[in-house]
Design a protein around this motif. Structure first.
Motif, PDB file in Angstrom:
ATOM      1  N   LEU A  90       8.519 -10.225  -7.012  1.00 29.16           N
ATOM      2  CA  LEU A  90       7.925 -10.734  -8.258  1.00 29.16           C
ATOM      3  C   LEU A  90       8.381  -9.916  -9.465  1.00 29.16           C
ATOM      4  CD1 LEU A  90       4.181 -11.265  -7.178  1.00 29.16           C
ATOM      5  CD2 LEU A  90       5.931 -13.016  -7.430  1.00 29.16           C
ATOM      6  N   GLY A  91       9.032  -8.786  -9.193  1.00 24.19           N
ATOM      7  CA  GLY A  91       9.511  -7.911 -10.266  1.00 24.19           C
ATOM      8  C   GLY A  91       8.420  -7.003 -10.812  1.00 24.19           C
ATOM      9  N   LEU A  92       7.348  -6.801 -10.034  1.00 22.95           N
ATOM     10  CA  LEU A  92       6.255  -5.942 -10.499  1.00 22.95           C
ATOM     11  C   LEU A  92       6.425  -4.526  -9.964  1.00 22.95           C
ATOM     12  CD1 LEU A  92       3.229  -8.374  -9.874  1.00 22.95           C
ATOM     13  CD2 LEU A  92       4.295  -7.821 -12.078  1.00 22.95           C
ATOM     14  N   PRO A  93       6.107  -3.502 -10.792  1.00 29.91           N
ATOM     15  CA  PRO A  93       6.202  -2.123 -10.321  1.00 29.91           C
ATOM     16  C   PRO A  93       5.240  -1.875  -9.154  1.00 29.91           C
ATOM     17  CG  PRO A  93       5.910  -2.208 -12.707  1.00 29.91           C
ATOM     18  CD  PRO A  93       5.681  -3.594 -12.192  1.00 29.91           C
ATOM     19  N   VAL A  94       5.728  -1.242  -8.105  1.00 26.19           N
ATOM     20  CA  VAL A  94       4.902  -1.010  -6.914  1.00 26.19           C
ATOM     21  C   VAL A  94       5.187   0.372  -6.338  1.00 26.19           C
ATOM     22  CG1 VAL A  94       6.583  -2.324  -5.521  1.00 26.19           C
ATOM     23  CG2 VAL A  94       4.297  -1.949  -4.617  1.00 26.19           C
ATOM     24  N   THR A  95       4.128   1.085  -5.924  1.00 25.08           N
ATOM     25  CA  THR A  95       4.248   2.410  -5.327  1.00 25.08           C
ATOM     26  C   THR A  95       3.354   2.463  -4.100  1.00 25.08           C
ATOM     27  OG1 THR A  95       4.102   3.190  -7.618  1.00 25.08           O
ATOM     28  CG2 THR A  95       4.221   4.883  -5.935  1.00 25.08           C
ATOM     29  N   ILE A  96       3.873   3.057  -3.035  1.00 29.11           N
ATOM     30  CA  ILE A  96       3.017   3.275  -1.862  1.00 29.11           C
ATOM     31  C   ILE A  96       2.488   4.704  -1.958  1.00 29.11           C
ATOM     32  CG2 ILE A  96       2.926   3.418   0.660  1.00 29.11           C
ATOM     33  CD1 ILE A  96       4.970   1.184   0.769  1.00 29.11           C
ATOM     34  N   LYS A  97       1.164   4.844  -1.890  1.00 30.93           N
ATOM     35  CA  LYS A  97       0.545   6.164  -2.038  1.00 30.93           C
ATOM     36  C   LYS A  97      -0.170   6.559  -0.749  1.00 30.93           C
ATOM     37  CE  LYS A  97      -0.145   6.234  -7.021  1.00 30.93           C
ATOM     38  NZ  LYS A  97      -1.110   6.366  -8.119  1.00 30.93           N
ATOM     39  N   SER A  98       0.000   7.838  -0.378  1.00 28.84           N
ATOM     40  CA  SER A  98      -0.671   8.352   0.809  1.00 28.84           C
ATOM     41  C   SER A  98      -1.784   9.294   0.384  1.00 28.84           C
ATOM     42  CB  SER A  98       0.312   9.116   1.705  1.00 28.84           C
ATOM     43  OG  SER A  98       1.304   8.231   2.143  1.00 28.84           O
ATOM     44  N   ASP A  99      -2.936   9.130   0.998  1.00 33.29           N
ATOM     45  CA  ASP A  99      -4.093  10.014   0.776  1.00 33.29           C
ATOM     46  C   ASP A  99      -4.420  10.223  -0.702  1.00 33.29           C
ATOM     47  OD1 ASP A  99      -4.490  10.382   3.531  1.00 33.29           O
ATOM     48  OD2 ASP A  99      -2.863  11.854   3.575  1.00 33.29           O
TER      49      ASP A  99
END
Ligand SMILES: [Fe+2]
Length: 299
Positions: A90-99
């Motif tokens: 979709l062109g959206l900023p995405v980050t995977i975050k741990s804890d």
């Protein structure tokens, strides 16, 4: 024709708010609403639970009140890599975050249309600190309403990507969407301003409205509007402001959506049978005719 009802998420998990007066605001949620502090972040954030979840509300120190992010729980069969790929497409900023949050080992943070930040997660710990014996002591966090100049894009994200169903609108201004059997889990106001409109907690029953209003009064908090029965959703709702002037709704008897039929369960107080998605007029906010203290768009 709306697409098949198969949302990627099944419930609103939590709402994070920035507060310019954290101690005073925290006091309201702890003592008056009757929540329990379950954790504290290195950034000064406090995590507050209604009674079961690790957190339903997060308050973080800020220069001014702000909606920081909204957490939604993904359905068990939704795989995070696949979900993340879909967001990237979709062109959206995405980050995977741990804890990054207590009780949630992994979450996907997405900056959606209009700068609305979402956090999606599969599993969250529920330490069940217990429901309060004092304060308003609601049952649960029910929905969140946001105002956004990017409202149309935001609705599209909820409906077309996340799979929400649009149950109603008011005056082509406020849109009601659900990912489960409640009439609405989110409410989006397509207006020039960008901010939170209100957060809503469900109460035990209609009698609890009077008890809650007495509790608020004892804390020096006046009701802003209600209790009255809405048209869209037919919830009996009463509104007050928290110390940051964030509007809080306390409600009961929200309509139950039947996705297979695309209607809400019939109720004696409904104006139409069957209660299908419809567009209500701006003068139809209250089924009981109670006047709203300010206009909808201004909150
Ligand atoms: Fe609401």
């Amino acid at each position: 024709m709306q697409p098949k009802f198969d949302p990627k998420v099944f419930q609103l998990g939590y709402v994070a708010l920035g507060s310019a007066d954290l101690e005073r605001t925290k006091d309201h949620y702890l003592k008056t609403i009757g929540m329990t502090e379950t954790a504290r972040g290195d950034d000064g954030a406090v995590y507050l639970s209604i009674g079961y979840n690790q957190h339903d509300i997060i308050l973080r120190p800020a220069n001014q009140k702000a909606l920081l992010h909204v957490g939604f729980q993904l359905k068990p069969h939704i795989e995070i890599p696949e979900f993340t790929k879909g967001v990237r497409e979709l062109g959206l900023p995405v980050t995977i975050k741990s804890d990054s949050h207590p009780g949630i080992s992994e979450l996907v943070e997405v900056t959606g249309p209009g700068g609305n930040v979402f956090q999606f997660y599969s599993a969250a710990k529920a330490p069940a600190p217990g429901f309060s014996k004092s304060g308003v002591a609601p049952l649960r966090l029910g929905h969140v309403a946001v105002m956004s100049p990017e409202g149309e894009k935001l609705i599209k994200f909820y409906r077309d990507f996340l799979g929400f169903f649009q149950t109603d609108d008011i005056g082509a201004l406020a849109y009601f969407l659900t990912c489960n059997r409640e009439h609405h889990v989110v409410n989006i106001l397509n207006v020039p301003e960008s901010r939170i409109h209100h957060i809503a907690f469900e109460l035990k029953d209609n009698g609890h409205h009077a008890a809650a209003a007495d509790t608020l009064r004892a804390a020096g908090v006046k009701l802003f509007w209600g209790p009255t029965r809405h048209t869209a959703g037919h919830n009996v709702a009463a509104y007050h402001h928290d110390p940051d002037k964030v509007l809080i709704e306390l409600y009961t008897e929200m309509d139950t959506f039947i996705p297979e039929l695309g209607i809400c369960e019939p109720r004696p107080w409904h104006e139409h049978f069957p209660m299908k998605p419809r567009s209500w007029g701006l003068d139809e906010l209250s089924g009981w005719g109670a006047e709203f203290a300010s206009n909808l768009a201004a909150g």
